[in-house]
Design a protein around this motif. Sequence first.
Motif, PDB file in Angstrom:
ATOM      1  N   SER A   1       0.893  -1.260   0.066  1.00  0.00           N
ATOM      2  CA  SER A   1       0.123  -0.103  -0.128  1.00  0.00           C
ATOM      3  C   SER A   1       1.082   1.234  -0.026  1.00  0.00           C
TER       4      SER A   1
ATOM      5  N   ALA B   1      -2.698 -10.469  -1.908  1.00  0.00           N
ATOM      6  CA  ALA B   1      -4.182 -10.777  -1.438  1.00  0.00           C
ATOM      7  C   ALA B   1      -4.738 -12.045  -1.929  1.00  0.00           C
TER       8      ALA B   1
ATOM      9  N   GLU C   1      -3.877 -14.828   0.145  1.00  0.00           N
ATOM     10  CA  GLU C   1      -4.282 -14.826   1.717  1.00  0.00           C
ATOM     11  C   GLU C   1      -5.697 -15.221   1.817  1.00  0.00           C
TER      12      GLU C   1
ATOM     13  N   SER D   1      -2.047  -8.256   6.229  1.00  0.00           N
ATOM     14  CA  SER D   1      -2.968  -7.774   7.471  1.00  0.00           C
ATOM     15  C   SER D   1      -2.528  -7.946   8.925  1.00  0.00           C
ATOM     16  N   ASP D   2      -2.908  -7.136   9.595  1.00  0.00           N
ATOM     17  CA  ASP D   2      -2.457  -7.562  10.913  1.00  0.00           C
ATOM     18  C   ASP D   2      -3.235  -8.694  11.526  1.00  0.00           C
ATOM     19  N   GLN D   3      -3.993  -9.220  10.970  1.00  0.00           N
ATOM     20  CA  GLN D   3      -4.944 -10.509  11.266  1.00  0.00           C
ATOM     21  C   GLN D   3      -4.380 -11.640  10.719  1.00  0.00           C
ATOM     22  N   SER D   4      -3.387 -11.602   9.887  1.00  0.00           N
ATOM     23  CA  SER D   4      -2.978 -12.692   9.007  1.00  0.00           C
ATOM     24  C   SER D   4      -1.997 -13.504   9.931  1.00  0.00           C
TER      25      SER D   4
END
Length: 323
Positions: free
Chosen positions: A163, A258, A261, A286-289
């Motif tokens: 990003s 992406a 994921e 992402s922080d949740q990955s």
Amino acid sequence: MMQAKTVFMFSGQGSQYYQMGKQLFDADTVFRSWMTRLDDLACKIAGRRIIDTVYSAPKSATFDDVAYTHPAIFMVGYALAQCLIARGILPDLTLGSSLGSFAAAAVAGYIDAEDALGAVLEQAASFDTSCERGGMIAIVADPSLYEEDFLKRHSALAGINFSTHFAVSAAHADLDTIEAVLRQRGITFQRLAVRYAFHSERIDLAEEQFSWSMKSIPLAKGTLPLVCCARGAVLGQVTEDYFWQVVRQPIRFREAIASLEAQGTHRYIDVGPSGTLATFVKYALSDQSASSTHATLTPYGQDLNNLARLAGDAHPRKMEQHG
């Protein structure tokens, strides 16, 4: 909980440097064997030794002669993949970014390794024969910056890695102009060690020569899914124009990650020379990955330690023959 799938990631132009893989070349028989085998083939095809050049200068020297960097990047990536496989670290998928697509496809069984090296050498020759000098700049900023006039008028969007990181390609005469504006605005950037404006219309003159050479190279179904950064998606087959499109179309690395994921958890192993793609993945996740990223070769002298750490973390699986 499903076991994370292992992705071998192969980087392209801009990730190379003198002395890349030297620790492994000196200490690992599998790596050295494949490097030597491919070097012998490169000498037979093109009449020049790649290994001698790669290990002939200090890391700090600029290494951008495509006649050597193209095959060297392929050789290092493919040899490192075989080194990992020999230690029981097996890929479930391979990912190729730009030139790295050749090694990714070879390891995944879509093209023979020797044929892939021949194609890499032919592609390098087609650039040197047909294209004017250009370059690429990696920019640490939101890709929306590309819409601004000073970039869009003077360059092509070469790829989006995450990003806040993208790359542009431009004619040699425009590189200093672009960098002056970036510097004035306090935007971090790096000019890549490349002589041509890859992923832009400025390499189109090389297409005919390279595409003609690919007509004689057989392609196979492959044994593993292949993640294509030119499409930002997972492929099950490759077509005759695949190896041109991966260096001509923009790199959609962010989209490719992406896509993976969305399918579950992965273990991303950078099998390129510099660990760049591992860094890109780190910032793309992402922080949740629950996925993990791993560099192997880097310019910082930890190659053997990184390899040992990976081998210690390897999940035992039945050994198979790849590539």
